[in-house]
Scaffold this motif. Sequence first.
Motif, PDB file in Angstrom:
ATOM      1  N   UNK A   9      38.775   2.146 -49.624  1.00 27.43           N
ATOM      2  CA  UNK A   9      37.931   2.802 -48.629  1.00 27.43           C
ATOM      3  C   UNK A   9      37.083   3.872 -49.311  1.00 27.43           C
ATOM      4  N   UNK A  10      35.914   4.136 -48.704  1.00 27.38           N
ATOM      5  CA  UNK A  10      34.972   5.113 -49.252  1.00 27.38           C
ATOM      6  C   UNK A  10      34.293   5.819 -48.083  1.00 27.38           C
ATOM      7  N   UNK A  11      34.069   7.127 -48.223  1.00 29.59           N
ATOM      8  CA  UNK A  11      33.274   7.893 -47.260  1.00 29.59           C
ATOM      9  C   UNK A  11      32.117   8.510 -48.028  1.00 29.59           C
ATOM     10  N   UNK A  12      30.908   8.334 -47.501  1.00 32.99           N
ATOM     11  CA  UNK A  12      29.740   8.997 -48.077  1.00 32.99           C
ATOM     12  C   UNK A  12      29.098   9.868 -47.006  1.00 32.99           C
ATOM     13  N   UNK A  13      28.582  11.017 -47.429  1.00 33.17           N
ATOM     14  CA  UNK A  13      27.868  11.931 -46.542  1.00 33.17           C
ATOM     15  C   UNK A  13      26.509  12.186 -47.174  1.00 33.17           C
ATOM     16  N   UNK A  14      25.475  11.895 -46.419  1.00 34.76           N
ATOM     17  CA  UNK A  14      24.097  12.042 -46.895  1.00 34.76           C
ATOM     18  C   UNK A  14      23.900  11.343 -48.241  1.00 34.76           C
ATOM     19  N   UNK A  15      24.499  10.151 -48.387  1.00 35.99           N
ATOM     20  CA  UNK A  15      24.328   9.343 -49.585  1.00 35.99           C
ATOM     21  C   UNK A  15      25.225   9.709 -50.755  1.00 35.99           C
ATOM     22  N   UNK A  56      30.321   1.255 -41.522  1.00 38.12           N
ATOM     23  CA  UNK A  56      29.831   1.867 -40.294  1.00 38.12           C
ATOM     24  C   UNK A  56      29.165   3.185 -40.644  1.00 38.12           C
ATOM     25  N   UNK A  57      27.971   3.404 -40.105  1.00 43.27           N
ATOM     26  CA  UNK A  57      27.254   4.653 -40.333  1.00 43.27           C
ATOM     27  C   UNK A  57      26.943   5.313 -39.006  1.00 43.27           C
ATOM     28  N   UNK A  58      26.925   6.649 -39.043  1.00 47.20           N
ATOM     29  CA  UNK A  58      26.602   7.415 -37.855  1.00 47.20           C
ATOM     30  C   UNK A  58      26.054   8.772 -38.284  1.00 47.20           C
ATOM     31  N   UNK A  59      25.227   9.346 -37.435  1.00 48.41           N
ATOM     32  CA  UNK A  59      24.726  10.689 -37.686  1.00 48.41           C
ATOM     33  C   UNK A  59      25.579  11.670 -36.896  1.00 48.41           C
ATOM     34  N   UNK A  60      26.211  12.606 -37.608  1.00 49.90           N
ATOM     35  CA  UNK A  60      26.988  13.665 -36.963  1.00 49.90           C
ATOM     36  C   UNK A  60      26.105  14.894 -36.819  1.00 49.90           C
ATOM     37  N   UNK A  61      26.119  15.475 -35.648  1.00 50.15           N
ATOM     38  CA  UNK A  61      25.367  16.703 -35.395  1.00 50.15           C
ATOM     39  C   UNK A  61      26.338  17.865 -35.279  1.00 50.15           C
ATOM     40  N   UNK A  62      26.160  18.846 -36.144  1.00 50.67           N
ATOM     41  CA  UNK A  62      26.963  20.062 -36.077  1.00 50.67           C
ATOM     42  C   UNK A  62      26.109  21.084 -35.334  1.00 50.67           C
ATOM     43  N   UNK A  63      26.519  21.424 -34.121  1.00 48.52           N
ATOM     44  CA  UNK A  63      25.685  22.265 -33.277  1.00 48.52           C
ATOM     45  C   UNK A  63      26.253  23.660 -33.056  1.00 48.52           C
ATOM     46  N   UNK A  93      26.808   9.991 -42.063  1.00 52.40           N
ATOM     47  CA  UNK A  93      28.143   9.669 -42.562  1.00 52.40           C
ATOM     48  C   UNK A  93      28.336   8.156 -42.547  1.00 52.40           C
ATOM     49  N   UNK A  94      28.831   7.621 -43.665  1.00 59.13           N
ATOM     50  CA  UNK A  94      29.102   6.190 -43.762  1.00 59.13           C
ATOM     51  C   UNK A  94      30.557   5.985 -44.164  1.00 59.13           C
ATOM     52  N   UNK A  95      31.251   5.147 -43.412  1.00 57.94           N
ATOM     53  CA  UNK A  95      32.624   4.755 -43.709  1.00 57.94           C
ATOM     54  C   UNK A  95      32.586   3.319 -44.204  1.00 57.94           C
ATOM     55  N   UNK A  96      33.346   3.019 -45.256  1.00 60.40           N
ATOM     56  CA  UNK A  96      33.396   1.660 -45.789  1.00 60.40           C
ATOM     57  C   UNK A  96      34.824   1.267 -46.096  1.00 60.40           C
TER      58      UNK A  96
END
Length: 145
Positions: free
Chosen positions: A119-125, A82-89, A52-55
């Motif tokens: 602002x922009x949110x991207x998930x897996x590109x 800012x980018x981070x990897x979210x884990x859905x467990x 996930x990337x927030x811009x």
Amino acid sequence: MRKMISGTVLLLAAALLTGCGSGNGPAAAAKSAGVKAKSKPDSGSGEIEREVTLEVLGTGTSQVYYTLGTNRMVTVQLPWKMSSTLSLTTDAEKRVGITVSVVPGSVPDARGMLHAAACVITVDGKKVADNQGGKSDKMCEYNVK
């Protein structure tokens, strides 16, 4: 009038109870009502990871409030990313998702008027949310599944 309302309520309750007792569960009730049932994600123990990337775009300094695993408010130099990897467990996270968001601060436009930064949110590109280049006063928000 009161008897008519009470009778209607009892009739509706009986209809609901009869539908619930069919033994076919909510999926059958939804199907008979013309609603497509959503397929559930595999309940395996596998973890799903999403990048996930927030811009926040623009120039200058701005405050940014974001939710990406934790809630934070920071003063940043724009453009900011800012980018981070979210884990859905858990099954619930896989089914319902985790909400991520970014609330951009105000930036001046060419005339000096303040407005929300883009602002922009991207998930897996893939772009999944934006505020139309700052034209919308809404924050960027997305439910990551």
